[in-house]
Design an enzyme around this catalytic site. Structure first.
Site, PDB file in Angstrom:
ATOM      1  N   LYS A  67       1.074  -1.085  -0.368  1.00 41.81           N
ATOM      2  CA  LYS A  67       0.551   0.126  -0.223  1.00 41.81           C
ATOM      3  C   LYS A  67       0.541   1.000  -0.533  1.00 41.81           C
ATOM      4  O   LYS A  67       1.422   1.789   1.045  1.00 41.81           O
ATOM      5  CB  LYS A  67      -0.973   0.370   0.958  1.00 41.81           C
TER       6      LYS A  67
ATOM      7  N   ASP B 210      -2.527   9.393   3.707  1.00 42.41           N
ATOM      8  CA  ASP B 210      -4.153   9.716   3.876  1.00 42.41           C
ATOM      9  C   ASP B 210      -4.830  10.384   5.138  1.00 42.41           C
ATOM     10  O   ASP B 210      -4.772  10.660   6.332  1.00 42.41           O
ATOM     11  CB  ASP B 210      -4.275   8.471   4.748  1.00 42.41           C
TER      12      ASP B 210
ATOM     13  N   LYS C 209     -10.188  12.589   8.557  1.00 41.66           N
ATOM     14  CA  LYS C 209     -10.096  12.706   9.518  1.00 41.66           C
ATOM     15  C   LYS C 209      -9.844  13.563  10.468  1.00 41.66           C
ATOM     16  O   LYS C 209      -9.875  14.528   9.715  1.00 41.66           O
ATOM     17  CB  LYS C 209      -8.406  11.647   8.630  1.00 41.66           C
TER      18      LYS C 209
ATOM     19  N   GLU D 128      -9.429   3.531   2.478  1.00 46.15           N
ATOM     20  CA  GLU D 128      -8.256   3.508   1.018  1.00 46.15           C
ATOM     21  C   GLU D 128      -7.905   2.644   0.430  1.00 46.15           C
ATOM     22  O   GLU D 128      -7.546   2.278  -1.051  1.00 46.15           O
ATOM     23  CB  GLU D 128      -8.204   5.093   0.327  1.00 46.15           C
TER      24      GLU D 128
ATOM     25  N   ARG E 214      -7.310  -0.313   0.699  1.00 48.72           N
ATOM     26  CA  ARG E 214      -7.996  -1.789  -0.212  1.00 48.72           C
ATOM     27  C   ARG E 214      -8.698  -1.706  -1.482  1.00 48.72           C
ATOM     28  O   ARG E 214      -8.534  -2.468  -2.360  1.00 48.72           O
ATOM     29  CB  ARG E 214      -9.329  -1.890   1.081  1.00 48.72           C
TER      30      ARG E 214
HETATM   31  N1  BES Z   1      -3.991   4.350   7.195  1.00 49.71           N
HETATM   32  C1  BES Z   1      -6.091   4.111   7.654  1.00 49.71           C
HETATM   33  C2  BES Z   1      -5.633   3.235   8.962  1.00 49.71           C
HETATM   34  C3  BES Z   1      -3.902   3.648  10.244  1.00 49.71           C
HETATM   35  C4  BES Z   1      -4.863   3.813  10.413  1.00 49.71           C
HETATM   36  C5  BES Z   1      -2.997   3.331   9.902  1.00 49.71           C
HETATM   37  C6  BES Z   1      -4.384   4.098  12.238  1.00 49.71           C
HETATM   38  C7  BES Z   1      -2.620   3.434  10.735  1.00 49.71           C
HETATM   39  C8  BES Z   1      -2.866   3.996  12.282  1.00 49.71           C
HETATM   40  C9  BES Z   1      -6.534   3.489   7.013  1.00 49.71           C
HETATM   41  O1  BES Z   1      -6.789   3.758   5.236  1.00 49.71           O
HETATM   42  C10 BES Z   1      -8.144   4.049   7.154  1.00 49.71           C
HETATM   43  O2  BES Z   1      -8.279   5.152   7.648  1.00 49.71           O
HETATM   44  N2  BES Z   1      -8.750   2.621   7.909  1.00 49.71           N
HETATM   45  C11 BES Z   1     -10.161   3.439   8.239  1.00 49.71           C
HETATM   46  C12 BES Z   1     -11.035   2.243   7.890  1.00 49.71           C
HETATM   47  C13 BES Z   1     -12.296   2.402   8.380  1.00 49.71           C
HETATM   48  C14 BES Z   1     -12.739   4.521   7.364  1.00 49.71           C
HETATM   49  C15 BES Z   1     -13.089   1.339   7.713  1.00 49.71           C
HETATM   50  C16 BES Z   1      -9.708   3.150  10.404  1.00 49.71           C
HETATM   51  O3  BES Z   1      -9.201   1.943  10.834  1.00 49.71           O
HETATM   52  O4  BES Z   1     -10.219   3.930  10.277  1.00 49.71           O
HETATM   53 ZN    ZN Z   2      -4.947   4.649   4.815  1.00 52.19          ZN
HETATM   54 MN    MN Z   3      -7.474   6.053   5.269  1.00 49.55          MN
END
Ligand code: BES
Ligand code: ZN
Ligand code: MN
Length: 480
Positions: free
Chosen positions: A248, A253, A260, A332, A334
Site C-alpha cells: 500500500k 492519508d 480524519k 482507501e 483496500r
Molecule cells: N491508513 C489508515 C489505517 C491506519 C490507522 C494506519 C491508524 C495506521 C494508524 C486507513 O486508511 C484507514 O483510515 N482505515 C480506516 C478504515 C475505516 C474507515 C473502515 C480505519 O481504520 O479507521
Molecule cells: Zn490509509
Molecule cells: Mn484511510
C-alpha cells in the site's frame, strides 16, 4: 555504513560492547573486562541497579586497564535468543554511535549471533537527520566481532544488506509527504533498479487509466499529484519459485472526504509503509541474489479532498472487473490494493503477499507492536513462520466466511467498509476478491510500521517493519 570484521579483544578500539545475562552472568568479553577493571565495576553496577536484564545497559570509562575508552555492558537476560541479541546490539549501537571502532562479543550469545549483532547495531544507530540543521550521523566505521569465523562474517554480511534495506524504508517513511509524491517514489524504485539490475516498470496516470486501475484512480481523484503504479521485477536466471509482493502506497492519508480528525492525520505520511517495505525487500533480495523470482507492486497516490475527489456512494471498477461501492473514502487502502493484487496475480505467482498500514482495528486488536496476518490456505502460517525466523512479531487472524456478508453492497459487488467491529477481517475479506486462485496472505502493519519510543534496535518514527519478513519468505521459498 559500518564495516564488519573479526579479531581479538586485545587489539583494542574506541568502544567495547559486552553482554551480561541475568544476575551478572558475563559473556567472554565481559569476563575479560571484569578481570581487568575488577573492583570499581561492581560499584557502578550497584549504583545503576544493573543486573543484566534485557533493555539494561551501562557505560563505563575504560581507563588504563583496557585498550578502550568506553566499555558498554548490555543486558540480554536468561538464555538469549537471536532477537534478545538484536535488541541488546541495538541498545549498544546507540550507546557507541560516537565511536569509530566498536569491538564486541555480543554475537557469542545466540545461534545466529553475528547476523543479529550486525542487524541490531546498524538499526539501533539509525537516525533520520535529513531535516535537521545539525545532523548527528553515526561515526562508527568498523565493528569487530571478536573471534568470529567465516560463516559468522558471511551471515553478518547478509544482515548488513537487509539492514540497509530497512534503513531505506525508514528514510522513505520518515520523509514528509510533501517530499514523496508518487512520481518521486517511482523515481526511488527506478534508482533501486539501476543499482541492483531489477527491472522497473512505472505506469503513469495515462497508463493507469488504460490499465483500468479504477481503485487507484478513484483514490487519486481528490489529489493534484498524479498516481503511479510501479512494478519491480527481480528475475534471476535460476529461480526455485515466484513470489509477488504488493504494498500500500498512500503517501498521505487525509481520509479524503470522509476526512480524519487532525490528530488522526499527524502520522499519515506513514501510510506508504507497505510500498516502502516492498521496495526494500526487492532491493535486499536482488542484492543477496536469492534464487527466487520476485515481483514487487506498489500503487502510489495521496488520499486528499480536491474538487474531483471520490464521494461516498461512488462506485469504482477495479482492474479485475469487480466493482466496489465507496461508502467511506478513508477506507482507501483496500481500493488501491485491489488493483495491485489484481495486477500481480495476472502474472500467476506461486504466492502473493500484500502488506499495508490498513486498519486502525488491527492496532486495537494486537496493539502497536504486533502485525496481523490473514489470507488463504497455509499462506498466513507461512508468513508467521518467516516472521518468527526474521524476528518480527506477527499474529494470524481468522477469515470468517460468514463475515463476508458485512461487505455486501446494495448497488455494487461489494462495499469498502464492514460493520463497526472486526475491521481488519472485513478489509481482508474484500482483498480476497482480487487474488483469484493464487495462495495469498495480507499483512496489516498499521501498528508496528512506526514506534513512539526507542527500544533496542527500534527507534522513534518509522521502523521499517516487514522488510525482514518479506526477505525471509523469499528465503523460505528457495529449495536449498
Ligand atoms: N491508513 C489508515 C489505517 C491506519 C490507522 C494506519 C491508524 C495506521 C494508524 C486507513 O486508511 C484507514 O483510515 N482505515 C480506516 C478504515 C475505516 C474507515 C473502515 C480505519 O481504520 O479507521
Ligand atoms: Zn490509509
Ligand atoms: Mn484511510
Amino acid at each position: 555504513m559500518a564495516e564488519f570484521t573479526t579479531g581479538t579483544l586485545e587489539e583494542g578500539g574506541d568502544a567495547l560492547v559486552v553482554g551480561v545475562g541475568s544476575d551478572r552472568a558475563w559473556d567472554e568479553g565481559a569476563a575479560w573486562v571484569v578481570e581487568r577493571l575488577g573492583g570499581r565495576l561492581s560499584g557502578y553496577f550497584d549504583a545503576a541497579d544493573f543486573s543484566g536484564k534485557p533493555g539494561q545497559s551501562i557505560k563505563v570509562p575504560g581507563g588504563n586497564e583496557v585498550p578502550y575508552d568506553l566499555v558498554v555492558f548490555v543486558g540480554f537476560g536468561d538464555t538469549p535468543d537471536d532477537e534478545a541479541v538484536r535488541m541488546a546490539a541495538g541498545t549498544a549501537g546507540l550507546a557507541t554511535s560516537r565511536s569509530a571502532t566498536v569491538v564486541t562479543t555480543l554475537h557469542t550469545a545466540s545461534a545466529d549471533g553475528a547476523a543479529a549483532v550486525a542487524m541490531g547495531l546498524l538499526l539501533g544507530q539509525y537516525r533520520f537527520d535529513a531535516h535537521r540543521s545539525k545532523p548527528k550521523p553515526s561515526l562508527t566505521e568498523t565493528v569487530r566481532l571478536v573471534g568470529a569465523n567465516e560463516a559468522d562474517m558471511d551471515a553478518a554480511g547478509r544482515a548488513v544488506v537487509i539492514a540497509d534495506a530497512v534503513a531505506l524504508v525508514r528514510d522513505l517513511v520518515n520523509t514528509p509527504a510533501v517530499d514523496k509524491s508518487p512520481e518521486t517514489l517511482a523515481g526511488v524504485a527506478m534508482d533501486i533498479g539501476e543499482h541492483t539490475g531489477v527491472r522497473v516498470v512505472v505506469h503513469d496516470l495515462e497508463a493507469c487509466r488504460e490499465a483500468g486501475f479504477g481503485g487507484l484512480l478513484g483514490v487519486n481523484a481528490g489529489a493534484d499529484a498524479p498516481a503511479r503504479m510501479v512494478e519491480l521485477w527481480y528475475e534471476p536466471e535460476q529461480a526455485d519459485a515466484f513470489v509477488a509482493f504488493v504494498g500500500k502506497g498512500i503517501v498521505f492519508d487525509s481520509g479524503g472526504l470522509s476526512i480524519k480528525p487532525a490528530a488522526g492525520m499527524e502520522t499519515m505520511k506513514t501510510d506508504m509503509s507497505g510500498a516502502a517495505a516492498v521496495f526494500g525487500a526487492v532491493q535486499a533480495i536482488a542484492t543477496l541474489g536469492l534464487p527466487v523470482k520476485v515481483l514487487g507492486v506498489a500503487p502510489l497516490t495521496e488520499n486528499l479532498t480536491g474538487g474531483s475527489a471520490t464521494k461516498p456512494g461512488d462506485v469504482l471498477k477495479i482492474r479485475n472487473g469487480k466493482t466496489i461501492e465507496v461508502l467511506n473514502t478513508d477506507a482507501e487502502g483496500r481500493l488501491v490494493l485491489a488493483d495491485g493484487l489484481s495486477l500481480a496475480v495476472e502474472y500467476e505467482p506461486d504466492l502473493v503477499i500484500d502488506i499495508a498500514t490498513l486498519t486502525g482495528a488491527c492496532v486495537v486488536a494486537l496493539g502497536e507492536k504486533i502485525a496481523g496476518v490473514l489470507g488463504t490456505g497455509d499462506a498466513p502460517d507461512r508468513v508467521a513462520d518467516a516472521a518468527g525466523v526474521a524476528g518480527e512479531r506477527i499474529w494470524v487472524l481468522p477469515m470468517p466466511d460468514d463475515y463476508r456478508k458485512l461487505i455486501e453492497s446494495d448497488v455494487a459487488d461489494m462495499k469498502n467498509i464492514g460493520g463497526r467491529y472486526g475491521g481488519t477481517m472485513t478489509a481482508a475479506l474484500l482483498l480476497e476478491e482480487f487474488v483469484g486462485d493464487v495462495p495469498w496472505a495480507h499483512i496489516d502493519i498499521a501498528g508496528p510500521a512506526r514506534s513512539g519510543e526507542v527500544d533496542g534496535y527500534i527507534v522513534k518514527g518509522a521502523t521499517g517493519f516487514g522488510v525482514r519478513t518479506l526477505v525471509a519468505i523469499a528465503e523460505s521459498m528457495t529449495s536449498s
